[in-house]
Design an enzyme around this catalytic site. Structure first.
Site, mmCIF file in Angstrom:
data_model
loop_
_atom_site.group_PDB
_atom_site.id
_atom_site.type_symbol
_atom_site.label_atom_id
_atom_site.label_comp_id
_atom_site.label_asym_id
_atom_site.label_seq_id
_atom_site.Cartn_x
_atom_site.Cartn_y
_atom_site.Cartn_z
ATOM 1 N N ASN A 180 -13.478 6.418 5.069
ATOM 2 C CA ASN A 180 -13.630 5.468 6.179
ATOM 3 C C ASN A 180 -12.689 5.733 7.350
ATOM 4 O OD1 ASN A 180 -15.778 4.088 5.032
ATOM 5 N ND2 ASN A 180 -14.430 2.736 3.875
ATOM 6 N N ASN A 227 -9.857 1.793 7.728
ATOM 7 C CA ASN A 227 -11.212 1.860 8.279
ATOM 8 C C ASN A 227 -11.274 1.707 9.798
ATOM 9 O OD1 ASN A 227 -10.479 -0.819 8.064
ATOM 10 N ND2 ASN A 227 -12.523 -1.538 7.544
ATOM 11 N N ASP A 234 -6.014 11.533 2.437
ATOM 12 C CA ASP A 234 -6.386 11.704 1.032
ATOM 13 C C ASP A 234 -7.844 12.126 0.929
ATOM 14 O OD1 ASP A 234 -7.936 8.758 0.193
ATOM 15 O OD2 ASP A 234 -6.726 8.820 2.013
ATOM 16 N N HIS A 247 -4.336 6.213 -1.294
ATOM 17 C CA HIS A 247 -4.898 6.210 0.054
ATOM 18 C C HIS A 247 -3.822 6.468 1.109
ATOM 19 C CE1 HIS A 247 -8.813 5.769 1.663
ATOM 20 N NE2 HIS A 247 -8.810 4.483 2.000
ATOM 21 N N TYR A 255 0.813 -1.227 0.000
ATOM 22 C CA TYR A 255 0.000 0.000 0.000
ATOM 23 C C TYR A 255 0.845 1.275 0.000
ATOM 24 C CZ TYR A 255 -3.713 -3.224 1.364
ATOM 25 O OH TYR A 255 -4.600 -4.263 1.407
#
Length: 186
Positions: free
Chosen positions: A112, A66, A91, A19, A14
């Site tokens: 989230n 989240n 973001d 994100h 990631y």
């Protein structure tokens, strides 16, 4: 003391995704000031240092996006810190790519991580720096878009936005958030 929470997802897969611009901004701020993320507690990796004479704690939740509020709540409860001393960096689909937008309250807007922070703090009133990633083309799933990497052609714009974010964070340490918004929401 000020504490800055950058939102993102843990793990190398990631690291360079849209994100994770919150993590990218904190990494840049840490590099500017010789701060290393050398503590693993409160469901986060944490770096502490002095920025412009102000004790500053940089926090990257390791809970996945989240559940970011769990890390924020754990830090608040353990260190008895005030929510008004926190800034969240993340973001934002509704801000044009390359731009930053500062706010001190508002809904999660579908994000989230922010939804989780609101849920775990019980308020929508906290300082935020939204880093623009724009919305995807119609038909492109939001989840796939935010978990995709930036195009090579966007590298310069991403770098500039990250530097602008760090400038705003540094300014906010010695000025009110209202003054910071006035200067950086141009």
């Amino acid at each position: 003391m000020k504490w800055i929470v950058g939102l993102g997802n843990p793990g190398p897969q990631y690291a360079k995704t849209k994100h994770n611009v919150g993590f990218m901004a904190l990494d840049e701020l840490a590099a500017r000031h010789g701060i290393s993320f050398n503590q693993n507690k409160c469901k986060s990796v944490i770096g502490e240092g002095i920025i412009d004479g102000i004790k500053t704690v940089l926090i990257k939740p390791m809970t996945f996006m989240n559940l970011s509020g769990e890390a924020v709540r754990a830090y608040m409860d353990y260190y008895k810190v005030q929510l008004e001393d926190m800034i969240v960096v993340y973001d934002d689909l509704d801000t044009e790519f390359g731009k930053i937008r500062l706010r001190y309250q508002g809904s999660a807007g579908g994000h989230n991580g922010i939804k989780s922070i609101i849920q775990h703090t019980g308020t929508q009133s906290f300082n935020r720096v939204r880093m623009g990633i724009s919305r995807p083309e119609p038909g492109y799933a939001i989840v796939d878009y935010v978990l995709s990497t930036f195009a090579k052609k966007d590298a310069e714009k991403l770098k500039t936005m990250t530097l602008d974010t760090c400038d705003a964070l540094e300014f906010s340490l010695k000025h009110s958030f209202e003054q910071t918004m006035a200067k950086f929401n141009g």
